[in-house]
Design a protein around this motif. Structure first.
Motif, mmCIF file in Angstrom:
data_model
loop_
_atom_site.group_PDB
_atom_site.id
_atom_site.type_symbol
_atom_site.label_atom_id
_atom_site.label_comp_id
_atom_site.label_asym_id
_atom_site.label_seq_id
_atom_site.Cartn_x
_atom_site.Cartn_y
_atom_site.Cartn_z
ATOM 1 N N ALA A 126 0.768 -1.199 0.119
ATOM 2 C CA ALA A 126 0.084 0.237 -0.208
ATOM 3 C C ALA A 126 0.902 0.839 0.470
ATOM 4 C CB ALA A 126 -1.241 -0.151 1.329
ATOM 5 N N ALA A 127 1.806 1.244 0.768
ATOM 6 C CA ALA A 127 3.132 2.589 0.840
ATOM 7 C C ALA A 127 3.444 2.492 -0.297
ATOM 8 C CB ALA A 127 3.794 1.980 1.917
ATOM 9 N N ALA A 128 4.005 1.326 -1.137
ATOM 10 C CA ALA A 128 4.352 1.541 -2.641
ATOM 11 C C ALA A 128 3.347 2.500 -3.247
ATOM 12 C CB ALA A 128 4.882 -0.081 -2.951
ATOM 13 N N GLU A 129 2.033 2.060 -3.258
ATOM 14 C CA GLU A 129 1.467 3.285 -4.598
ATOM 15 C C GLU A 129 0.952 3.712 -4.091
ATOM 16 O OE1 GLU A 129 -2.051 0.267 -4.888
ATOM 17 O OE2 GLU A 129 -0.884 -1.385 -4.653
ATOM 18 N N GLY A 130 1.006 4.650 -2.238
ATOM 19 C CA GLY A 130 1.002 5.850 -1.985
ATOM 20 C C GLY A 130 -0.433 6.289 -0.923
ATOM 21 N N VAL A 131 -0.719 4.842 -0.693
ATOM 22 C CA VAL A 131 -2.129 4.590 0.251
ATOM 23 C C VAL A 131 -2.148 4.118 1.676
ATOM 24 C CG1 VAL A 131 -3.904 2.915 0.732
ATOM 25 C CG2 VAL A 131 -3.909 3.316 -2.030
ATOM 26 N N ALA A 132 -2.276 4.904 2.297
ATOM 27 C CA ALA A 132 -1.943 4.892 4.194
ATOM 28 C C ALA A 132 -3.154 4.736 4.770
ATOM 29 C CB ALA A 132 -2.417 6.751 4.600
ATOM 30 N N ILE A 133 -2.782 3.635 4.750
ATOM 31 C CA ILE A 133 -3.379 2.686 6.542
ATOM 32 C C ILE A 133 -3.501 2.898 8.071
ATOM 33 C CG2 ILE A 133 -3.791 0.055 7.037
ATOM 34 C CD1 ILE A 133 -2.955 -0.479 4.070
#
Length: 450
Positions: free
Chosen positions: A207-214
């Motif tokens: 997710a981080a590599a896609e720019g998504v914050a969880i």
């Protein structure tokens, strides 16, 4: 277009004339300004829908009624008195008592009213399997969103919890509505243990590599705080601990507001250090104190590193404490390297890292010393809990007492008392209270606010 900002304290650290490498602290404040307007949000909520999230939560008056009827009885479990149900909860009481999923549904109905036409929202429920109750849908389609939310409290997807399935499905839904103008957030809520925690962490890195914050919400006293905080840290999200379900609506609303406040997306800090200089450790002080040592990634030639910081919110700068090992050097100025702040769709901001070597260096700024003290106290506490988890009670208690002394020196009496109490508990019973461990973990993450 937002403008990135980067401030370094001290601008030119003073180092001693030593024959060997020495520690050099730098406090970096990173931000974005001039974004203007509220950001549209592409977000997904993944809710644990296992049995524990569906259990009715009775009020104090209802509990007294259960006592009078003999339905609730006090028993000893491992020598500890606890309340257990001796029979089924009456149907009328069960119907009137909300579950944790009822509170989630209430929160989402409130959020739906605040979604704009440019927003996208997906609702995922997971237990032994994952199910998209609402696929990624425009905020304008409130009827479709409401239908999906209405299904949440009555679901039965099994007894166990596999959060990895829910995270994977949530990320898939986010990809369906990906657009440059939308911040991307995934919110994960659970009250228990999950199968395949390693897969959850792998998905957080993806997710981080896609720019998504969880962002993660742990509810009650039985969830895996180490897994939930690691998921948030690996993806530059937030980690929250809620004691009671009635706090869920406020937490969910805060997550939407945070997404709206994003000024620059997918920020990274790149360091190019001079020969002989090395990055030893990194700590995010704000918005939450987070040990970033495992997030340091080599980036190209020797001496080059990258730290992924996630989104930068307007008016909420990120503060990093960098620990460098600076080489021996004669008196005068020396360049330690360069740093560059980057974010999607913005011009990078670069700055030099220089130090002044002198025979009589002045004391470091108080703000820098305070940040270093807080970071070191947090590291002690983490080491203590790690030793406790590995069964080394003696070392865990010693480290917790040392952390308690640091907390007291930082004018954090409540945290110091909690650490001292758990050190005593570990010495007495060989383990700390599960709830106290959670309180320690999440309270320590707030140390950077001091």
């Amino acid at each position: 277009m937002p403008t990135l900002t980067l401030q370094i304290e001290p601008p030119q650290p003073a180092l001693a004339l030593l024959p060997e490498p020495q520690l050099c602290y730098l406090l970096l404040t990173l931000g974005a300004s001039g974004a203007g307007g509220a950001h549209a949000v592409n977000w997904a909520l993944v809710a644990d829908a296992s049995r524990s999230m569906r259990i009715p939560i009775v009020s104090e008056a209802q509990f007294r009624e259960l006592l009078r009827s003999g339905t609730a009885q006090e028993v000893l479990v491992d020598g500890v008195p606890v309340w257990q149900l001796a029979g089924p909860v009456p149907p009328d009481m069960r119907a009137a008592a909300p579950s944790a999923l009822d509170f989630v549904a209430r929160a989402l109905h409130s959020v739906v009213d605040r979604l704009s036409d440019g927003d996208r929202f997906a609702l995922i429920a997971c237990a032994e399997e994952a199910l998209a109750l609402t696929r990624s849908t425009s905020g304008a389609d409130r009827a479709a969103l409401a239908r999906g939310i209405g299904r949440l409290p009555g679901l039965n997807l099994g007894e166990q919890t596999d959060l990895a399935q829910g995270i994977a499905l949530g990320l898939s839904e986010l990809r369906r509505s990906r657009a440059a103008e939308r911040a991307e957030r995934l919110l994960l809520l659970t009250d228990g243990f999950t199968q395949r925690p390693d897969e959850c962490l792998r998905l957080a890195a993806a997710a981080a590599a896609e720019g998504v914050a969880i962002s993660t919400i742990g509810l009650g006293g039985e969830f895996q705080e180490d897994v939930l905080t690691a998921i948030a840290d690996r993806s530059a999200g937030r980690a929250l601990f809620l004691r009671k379900p009635d706090a869920i609506p406020q937490a969910v609303g805060a997550e939407l507001r945070a997404g709206r406040a994003v000024a620059a997306r997918d920020a990274t800090l790149r360091l190019s250090l001079a020969a002989g200089t090395a990055l030893r450790r990194a700590t995010r002080m704000r918005p939450a104190l987070t040990i970033l040592d495992d997030a340091i990634r080599p980036a190209g030639p020797p001496g080059s590193y990258e730290l992924r910081l996630g989104d930068l919110e307007a008016g909420a700068p990120t503060t990093l404490l960098l620990e460098l090992m600076a080489p021996a050097h004669p008196a005068g100025l020396a360049e330690l390297g360069r740093c560059e702040l980057r974010a999607a769709g913005t011009a990078p901001y670069a700055a030099s890292l220089t130090a002044r070597y002198t025979a009589t260096p002045p004391p470091a700024p108080p703000s820098l010393l305070d940040a270093a003290a807080r970071a070191n106290a947090a590291r002690l506490q983490l080491r203590a809990l790690d030793r406790a988890a590995h069964g080394d009670a003696r070392e865990a208690a010693r480290l917790l007492r040392a952390a308690a002394a640091r907390f007291a020196a930082l004018n954090e009496p409540a945290l110091a008392a909690l650490a001292s109490d758990q050190a005593a508990a570990i010495e007495l019973r060989g383990s700390a209270s599960a709830l106290a461990v959670k309180e320690l973990t999440y309270a320590t993450r707030r140390l950077g606010e001091g």
